[in-house]
Design an enzyme around this catalytic site. Structure first.
Site, PDB file in Angstrom:
ATOM      1  N   HIS A 177       0.850  -1.188   0.000  1.00 30.03           N
ATOM      2  CA  HIS A 177       0.000   0.000   0.000  1.00 30.03           C
ATOM      3  C   HIS A 177       0.886   1.238   0.000  1.00 30.03           C
ATOM      4  O   HIS A 177       1.759   1.403   0.850  1.00 30.03           O
ATOM      5  CB  HIS A 177      -0.935  -0.011   1.210  1.00 30.03           C
ATOM      6  CG  HIS A 177      -1.984  -1.078   1.131  1.00 30.03           C
ATOM      7  ND1 HIS A 177      -2.456  -1.756   2.231  1.00 30.03           N
ATOM      8  CD2 HIS A 177      -2.649  -1.587   0.059  1.00 30.03           C
ATOM      9  CE1 HIS A 177      -3.374  -2.626   1.847  1.00 30.03           C
ATOM     10  NE2 HIS A 177      -3.507  -2.545   0.529  1.00 30.03           N
ATOM     11  N   GLU A 180       2.048   3.586   2.994  1.00 30.35           N
ATOM     12  CA  GLU A 180       2.593   2.931   4.186  1.00 30.35           C
ATOM     13  C   GLU A 180       4.123   2.923   4.127  1.00 30.35           C
ATOM     14  O   GLU A 180       4.775   1.877   4.095  1.00 30.35           O
ATOM     15  CB  GLU A 180       1.975   1.546   4.317  1.00 30.35           C
ATOM     16  CG  GLU A 180       0.459   1.646   4.492  1.00 30.35           C
ATOM     17  CD  GLU A 180      -0.279   0.320   4.497  1.00 30.35           C
ATOM     18  OE1 GLU A 180       0.381  -0.737   4.592  1.00 30.35           O
ATOM     19  OE2 GLU A 180      -1.527   0.338   4.408  1.00 30.35           O
ATOM     20  N   HIS A 306       2.764  -3.942   6.879  1.00 26.37           N
ATOM     21  CA  HIS A 306       1.792  -2.881   6.602  1.00 26.37           C
ATOM     22  C   HIS A 306       1.781  -1.893   7.767  1.00 26.37           C
ATOM     23  O   HIS A 306       2.407  -2.115   8.802  1.00 26.37           O
ATOM     24  CB  HIS A 306       0.382  -3.461   6.420  1.00 26.37           C
ATOM     25  CG  HIS A 306       0.201  -4.207   5.137  1.00 26.37           C
ATOM     26  ND1 HIS A 306      -0.428  -3.648   4.032  1.00 26.37           N
ATOM     27  CD2 HIS A 306       0.565  -5.456   4.765  1.00 26.37           C
ATOM     28  CE1 HIS A 306      -0.443  -4.532   3.046  1.00 26.37           C
ATOM     29  NE2 HIS A 306       0.156  -5.641   3.462  1.00 26.37           N
ATOM     30  N   GLU A 379       1.033  -5.317  11.069  1.00 31.51           N
ATOM     31  CA  GLU A 379       0.560  -3.940  10.998  1.00 31.51           C
ATOM     32  C   GLU A 379       1.404  -3.151  12.000  1.00 31.51           C
ATOM     33  O   GLU A 379       1.313  -3.373  13.206  1.00 31.51           O
ATOM     34  CB  GLU A 379      -0.927  -3.841  11.337  1.00 31.51           C
ATOM     35  CG  GLU A 379      -1.847  -4.514  10.331  1.00 31.51           C
ATOM     36  CD  GLU A 379      -2.085  -3.678   9.077  1.00 31.51           C
ATOM     37  OE1 GLU A 379      -1.587  -2.533   9.034  1.00 31.51           O
ATOM     38  OE2 GLU A 379      -2.769  -4.170   8.165  1.00 31.51           O
TER      39      GLU A 379
END
Length: 418
Positions: A177, A180, A306, A379
């Site tokens: 993404h 990020e 992420h 994450e």
């Protein structure tokens, strides 16, 4: 407290919204970061997995969750759909206002206060320097090219990097993404640690001598470049293929199966026209497939980095079932054991990926289902944020928040040899 009738209403409304998205009637989103950007940050209190999945099905995007409160990026139209589904979004700030809080940098670079981040050209230069400084243990290749023709660089680290040895392999990839950017710094941290530390740290030398490590710092180079092209953040998530494809909904396993992605090209979770329609995901698929040697996949473990929410996630994302097709209880228990062990080292929260919300067409599920890779998603920092700012932590935290995952990375590397 949520009642059963409210849950039913949410489920029915979500189903209707999914059908609308497939029919292409969802309103078009405004250009990210542009003057017509109508997106705002909303807080939705008291949500569960079903409701967070319903939020995403409106075309909005859940950014983080704390105590059941979901922080959501949405247009006014998407917020209305949430209300129609029985939810109560509360507007906090416009996305444009959040993005404008940072200074204006030179075109194609980060805002001046965040110059500690590496842009694409600087990443390529760093990888080249690692190979030049450590030619015996590092080699640089490309997984393929992006939609706009940029290389997706892959660095290999091993004691005989120029040879294909019969050693367990571990893959680390970052920046699927675009916005990020902290994840790219995470991959660069891994490169620096395992190359510069090889000669002086016996523990690192042991891992490098007994494993083959693959590091892909920028899976989405076009999107990453676009996000800072103006010198100010745009909040861009997808690749640059037409209106953009969410790369982490474009992988082949259970693609589009379960309401965990969107068929609307304007949605942040647009899954593409078919599995692998994004050249970036096709390139990573081909690279991973190429590691099948003698009929066996050599990559035994992987982390896809992420931001944000500080979570350690494992398959499956498309279902809340723990034991299902392609996942025995013994296999699930191993994921949970390793994920929990890694989370103890970095303070993240360990859970099955679907505990956040349902996703389909993700890399995590495909790596496990197709190749039996012990694949996790991290994450990263922060644990929660006010909205888009969570994707853009100040560069002062880079060293601490990437080093925070050193032990977790080591846990997975060693597990790959089990």
């Amino acid at each position: 407290m949520r009642t059963s009738s409210r849950r039913t209403a949410v489920a029915v409304a979500a189903a209707c919204l999914t059908l609308a998205a497939h029919a292409g009637v969802t309103a078009a989103a405004a250009p990210a970061g542009g003057t017509g950007d109508t997106r705002a940050i909303y807080a939705v209190p008291g949500t569960d997995v079903q409701e967070r999945t319903a939020i995403n099905r409106t075309g909005a995007l859940v950014l983080s969750v704390s105590g059941g409160e979901a922080v959501v990026e949405a247009t006014p139209e998407q917020a209305e759909r949430m209300r129609a589904a029985g939810l109560a979004p509360q507007r906090r700030a416009s996305v444009a206002a959040e993005l404008a809080r940072r200074g204006q940098g030179a075109p194609g670079d980060f805002p001046p206060e965040d110059r500690g981040y590496h842009n694409y050209d600087e990443v390529v230069a760093e990888l080249g320097a690692a190979v030049a400084d450590h030619p015996d243990i590092a080699t640089l290749t490309s997984a393929g090219t992006s939609h706009e023709g940029r290389d997706i660089p892959v660095l290999k680290i091993s004691d005989n990097a120029g040879q294909d040895e019969a050693e367990p392999e571990v893959l680390f990839d970052c920046n699927q993404h675009a916005r990020e950017h902290l994840t790219t710094e995470m991959c660069l941290r891994i490169v620096e640690r395992f190359t510069d530390g090889y000669a002086t740290d016996p523990a690192i030398a042991e891992m490098v001598d007994s494993r083959e490590l693959w590091v892909i710092p920028v899976v989405n180079p076009d999107g990453s470049i676009h996000d800072v092209a103006s010198g100010q953040y745009l909040g861009w998530r997808k690749n640059r293929q037409g209106p953009g494809t969410d790369l982490n909904r474009n992988w082949g396993h259970k693609w589009g199966c379960c309401g965990g992605s969107s068929g609307n090209p304007n949605a942040e979770t647009y899954r593409g026209t078919e599995p692998w329609s994004a050249p970036e995901t096709a390139a990573l698929r081909d690279f991973i497939d190429s590691r099948v040697v003698g009929g066996e996949q050599q990559i035994e473990a992987a982390i896809d980095f992420h931001t944000y929410s500080e979570l350690v996630l494992w398959p499956f994302g498309y279902t809340t079932d723990q034991v299902t097709e392609g996942m025995t209880q013994e296999q699930y228990d191993r994921f949970e054991r390793v994920g929990t062990e890694m989370a103890r080292t970095n303070g993240y929260t360990p859970q099955q990926a679907s505990g956040l919300y349902i996703t389909d067409g993700g890399s995590l599920d495909w790596m496990w289902a197709e190749h039996g890779i012990l694949a996790f998603t991290f994450e990263m920092y922060p644990a929660q944020g006010g909205g888009l700012e969570g994707f853009y932590p100040p560069d002062e935290v880079i060293a601490e928040e990437t080093a925070r995952n050193d032990e977790a990375v080591d846990v997975l590397i060693r597990e790959a040899g089990v």
